[in-house]
Design an enzyme around this catalytic site. Structure first.
Site, PDB file in Angstrom:
ATOM      1  N   ASP A 134      22.887 -15.779 -15.542  1.00 44.66           N
ATOM      2  CA  ASP A 134      22.679 -16.312 -16.890  1.00 44.66           C
ATOM      3  C   ASP A 134      22.921 -15.200 -17.896  1.00 44.66           C
ATOM      4  O   ASP A 134      22.158 -14.234 -17.968  1.00 44.66           O
ATOM      5  CB  ASP A 134      21.239 -16.826 -17.012  1.00 44.66           C
ATOM      6  CG  ASP A 134      20.998 -17.560 -18.313  1.00 44.66           C
ATOM      7  OD1 ASP A 134      21.907 -17.591 -19.162  1.00 44.66           O
ATOM      8  OD2 ASP A 134      19.892 -18.099 -18.485  1.00 44.66           O
ATOM      9  N   SER A 164      33.810 -20.272  -6.139  1.00 45.12           N
ATOM     10  CA  SER A 164      34.702 -19.559  -5.219  1.00 45.12           C
ATOM     11  C   SER A 164      34.027 -19.329  -3.877  1.00 45.12           C
ATOM     12  O   SER A 164      32.807 -19.383  -3.767  1.00 45.12           O
ATOM     13  CB  SER A 164      35.121 -18.192  -5.776  1.00 45.12           C
ATOM     14  OG  SER A 164      35.707 -18.310  -7.041  1.00 45.12           O
ATOM     15  N   VAL A 211      23.870 -16.105 -21.293  1.00 44.38           N
ATOM     16  CA  VAL A 211      23.905 -16.794 -22.589  1.00 44.38           C
ATOM     17  C   VAL A 211      22.508 -17.314 -22.887  1.00 44.38           C
ATOM     18  O   VAL A 211      21.840 -17.870 -22.006  1.00 44.38           O
ATOM     19  CB  VAL A 211      24.899 -17.972 -22.577  1.00 44.38           C
ATOM     20  CG1 VAL A 211      24.796 -18.787 -23.861  1.00 44.38           C
ATOM     21  CG2 VAL A 211      26.325 -17.468 -22.385  1.00 44.38           C
ATOM     22  N   ASP A 212      22.064 -17.146 -24.123  1.00 44.09           N
ATOM     23  CA  ASP A 212      20.779 -17.697 -24.549  1.00 44.09           C
ATOM     24  C   ASP A 212      20.917 -18.357 -25.915  1.00 44.09           C
ATOM     25  O   ASP A 212      21.653 -17.872 -26.785  1.00 44.09           O
ATOM     26  CB  ASP A 212      19.700 -16.605 -24.611  1.00 44.09           C
ATOM     27  CG  ASP A 212      19.263 -16.163 -23.222  1.00 44.09           C
ATOM     28  OD1 ASP A 212      18.701 -16.998 -22.500  1.00 44.09           O
ATOM     29  OD2 ASP A 212      19.511 -14.992 -22.873  1.00 44.09           O
TER      30      ASP A 212
END
Length: 799
Positions: free
Chosen positions: A322, A250, A324-325
């Site tokens: 981040d 965006s 997410v792992d």
């Protein structure tokens, strides 16, 4: 002869009857934009004026009635879209589209969106204002389901309509949170590169932040094992085939009074989302004695994610942090039901689900979870080998108050109340942009951020016993990046790297500086911005980076190997300013050159599958410019040629040779015919439009379109090697709000307001959109009533 004539007349009459029947049937499926209807639950009459573009302006005496009416009109234009969106998170696509969606349903069930939604709804205070308003909106949807015509997609798929409930709202928001997650594509890919090629090959992949890039600056002032490298490849492809929009990126900027001609804030926002039909946003203007908002709504979500009124305006871009792992779990050597947790062996949790499948028996699905999250080996066909891989996701690991935040944002009356709502957004990470009539401009990065040890690189799959602990040390919201009334008098976001407040970098999947550099270059020197000039800027298609990339590539070309015509073309390219107009030859040559440049650089080491995966991540966008300027990269050597070590010059020269040959093959030898409009088009796909016979009825387009990847007018396409670029995502709306004349602020949708193909507003903005035109966002009550295309009156149900 007379008999044949009589038969012909009978057939003609029968055909006429059939056509009349089809016309009458189609007429009954159109949305009701005028007349009177009784709507159960209303306290008082509600007037809904539809303007020339089908946008409802809802006038009610209380907000509950306004929300109930919004639910009804939203559903009559977008019920099919709502239905598909609510099914993603709960694993319900196979019931509509068949067994090909089983893998996608399994993946989303294992993510835990539906379970998290159930838990959240069970803890809601049903007497709170936000829940009561949400339920009123859902009641309006459900009244349409009971009493309104059935959208044609339900007939074509054989699907029965079902009432909406609060859990559906949270499932839709959960899907939105997932579609932001770039880690699913990136982390396993990089781990695979590390394990198969070695760490030397990671050096030039732009994993870490370049300190020389254009950063978003903070400021706060007083108010005024064998692992496949893309775990979600088939899931994302399935969603694209169903034309389900994915959130991509965006732009937004907000100009303070010191930067505008009228001395009032100007707000601009264009969220980049996958193109689909219907378009993502549903516009609605609500007006009551105590509340007014011109908002942009997701299908099935009661409160607007983008909006403005006479006091303030707000919008969103992706933070790209981040959240997410992934973890390698260690199985017990003899008991596959157990895994290692610290020094102990503990049992996996097994979760059983049942998936309904169209024209087939329901499928029983069982997956297992560790304390870190679902184990993907049993659900993602791309995960091979014996090493279990689990996934931790911030969205399902924390209290979910996202809807409270959206309610608070949409009901705030000033910058203080607005900011109070933002800490409730735990995921996905969003850049929230703000401007108001008092002269305040602000940007906040939202999402629950946490401390990450220096020893941890979150872009690789972690070892469960030595990697990043799932017990996160969360930072206070005051440590989130932000800029409030900075001395440079504007804020912006282009999904690029933010500066730090907490003394640490915030790991993420940030976009390259291309758009950010152009935005800053245009905003910084000018102090007399107006509505029209901001509108021109939001459709700008010039790259601030690509001409320099071209210069670096051209340095490697031996002009002795080119013909006279090719030398003239290269000279023309060197003078290019980075614009992507429809008649640009340079845009066509550059774009094809970049693809061959990437393919010849990376394909030999990666192979086709991994090369395609690289192109699906933000990494390849970030590395184009640095690689063009880097003659020493390990990637230049073509490992398939044992007797030669290739250089950057070899690769770039060969890429240009292939570009010129392919363009001549496609368009002939006259270079003036190699224009951008021949290769760069946009079509807005509907799931039913995959059937070729129905494509022109349900899909909108195709249209030649200006712009390209990573310019302000960000018309993104993926490379597949054919040299023709079907735009997959771009501005889901363009909005410009001028607080010196808020009633004449302007916007546009990519296709139209309605998702009903029998509506006049199904595609009536599409050509305006590709031309860069705008229309007014009407807020003046007298003007709305005087110019309305139609009036729909909702009345309480009589006793």
């Amino acid at each position: 002869m007379k008999r044949l004539k009589k038969i012909g007349l009978w057939l003609l009459a029968l055909l006429t009857i059939v056509l009349v029947g089809i016309a009458l049937f189609a007429y009954t499926l159109k949305p009701a934009y005028e007349g009177e209807k009784q709507l159960s639950g209303l306290a008082e009459k509600v007037d809904v004026y539809f303007d020339a573009y089908g946008i409802p302006h809802i006038y009610a005496n209380n907000e509950m009635d306004a929300m109930r009416s919004l639910g009804y009109v939203h559903a009559q234009d977008r019920l099919w879209q709502m239905e598909v969106l609510r099914r993603i998170g709960r694993g319900g696509l196979s019931e509509v589209f068949g067994k090909d969606m089983l893998g996608t349903d399994k993946f989303f069930l294992a993510l835990g969106i539906d379970d998290a939604s159930k838990e959240t709804v069970a803890q809601l205070d049903v007497n709170s204002t936000s829940v009561r308003l949400s339920q009123a909106y859902l009641d309006g949807i459900n009244t349409f389901i009971e009493e309104g015509p059935t959208p044609i997609e339900f007939y074509l798929t054989g699907l029965d309509k079902e009432k909406f409930q609060l859990k559906d709202v949270y499932n839709i928001m959960g899907y939105m949170a997932f579609s932001f997650a770039m880690a699913h594509k990136t982390d396993p890919f990089l781990t695979n590169i590390k394990e198969t090629l070695g760490e030397a090959y990671l050096k030039d992949l732009e994993i870490d932040v370049d300190p020389e890039t254009v950063w978003i600056k903070n400021y706060e002032n007083e108010r005024a094992d064998t692992i496949h490298s893309n775990l979600t490849a088939s899931v994302m492809q399935s969603l694209k085939q169903l034309s389900i929009p994915l959130f991509e990126g965006s732009n937004s900027w907000v100009l303070g009074p010191e930067k505008t001609k009228a001395g009032k804030v100007i707000f601009a926002n264009d969220p980049h989302i996958g193109f689909s039909q219907p378009a993502v946003w549903y516009e609605a203007h609500l007006n009551t004695p105590t509340y007014e908002k011109y908002g942009y709504h997701l299908g099935g979500v009661p409160f607007p994610l983008l909006g403005h009124d006479r006091r303030l305006a707000y919008g969103l871009t992706m933070f790209e942090n981040d959240d997410v792992d992934f973890y390698f779990e260690e199985n017990h050597p003899t008991d596959s039901t157990k895994y290692k947790l610290g020094n102990d062996w503990v049992s996996f949790e097994y979760v059983a689900k049942k998936i309904k499948v169209k024209d087939a028996e329901a499928v029983d699905f069982v997956y297992k979870k560790s304390v870190r999250g679902p184990v993907l080996n049993d659900i993602a066909v791309q995960v091979n080998g014996e090493r279990p891989i689990s996934m931790w996701w911030a969205y399902t690991n924390g209290e979910n108050r996202v809807m409270d935040a959206v309610y608070g944002m949409s009901h705030a009356r000033n910058i203080g109340e607005f900011e109070e709502a933002l800490p409730m957004i735990h995921a996905p990470g969003l850049n929230v942009m703000y401007g108001d009539a008092e002269g305040n401009v602000a940007w906040w990065a939202t999402g629950k951020l946490y401390h990450i040890p220096d020893s941890v690189q979150t872009k690789f799959v972690q070892n469960a016993d030595t990697g990043f602990s799932v017990k996160r040390e969360y930072l206070d919201f005051s440590k989130n990046p932000r800029a409030i009334n900075p001395p440079w008098h504007y804020v912006y976001s282009a999904n690029n790297q933010p500066d730090s407040i907490a003394g640490m970098l915030y790991p993420g999947y940030y976009l390259p500086e291309n758009r950010a550099r152009r935005i800053v270059a245009l905003l910084r020197p000018k102090n007399n911005w107006e509505l029209e000039s901001v509108g021109e800027m939001i459709t700008d298609g010039t790259s601030a980076v690509n001409p320099s990339v071209l210069t670096d590539l051209a340095k490697n070309i031996d002009i002795k190997q080119l013909s006279g015509k090719q030398v003239k073309l290269l000279d023309r390219m060197k003078a290019w300013k980075g614009d992507y107009g429809l008649k640009s030859v340079e845009a066509t040559v550059y774009s094809r050159w970049i693809y061959f440049f990437l393919r010849l650089t990376f394909l030999d080491e990666l192979g086709k599958d991994r090369f395609d995966q690289l192109l699906s991540t933000h990494l390849h966008k970030r590395l184009i410019a640095p690689m063009a300027a880097n003659p020493g990269s390990i990637w230049w050597d073509d490992v398939t040629t044992e007797d030669k070590k290739e250089s950057q010059k070899d690769i770039v020269q060969k890429a240009l040779d292939e570009v010129l040959a392919s363009l001549e093959k496609d368009f002939g030898p006259e270079t003036d015919t190699w224009i951008w409009e021949k290769v760069h088009t946009v079509e807005h796909p509907h799931p039913i439009g995959q059937v070729e016979l129905l494509r022109s009825f349900f899909n909108v387009g195709p249209f030649p379109v200006q712009g390209t990847r990573e310019v302000i007018n960000n018309m993104y396409f993926g490379y597949d090697g054919d040299g023709f670029y079907q735009v997959g995502s771009g501005p889901s709306t363009r909005r410009v709000i001028d607080f010196s004349d808020v009633e004449n602020s302007m916007s546009i949708l990519p296709t139209g307001q309605s998702g009903n193909p029998f509506s006049n507003h199904y595609r009536d903005q599409a050509e305006m959109f590709v031309k860069g035109d705008f229309r007014k966002m009407m807020m003046n009550a007298t003007e709305i009533r005087d110019t309305a295309e139609s009036l729909l009156v909702f009345k309480p149900v009589s006793d």
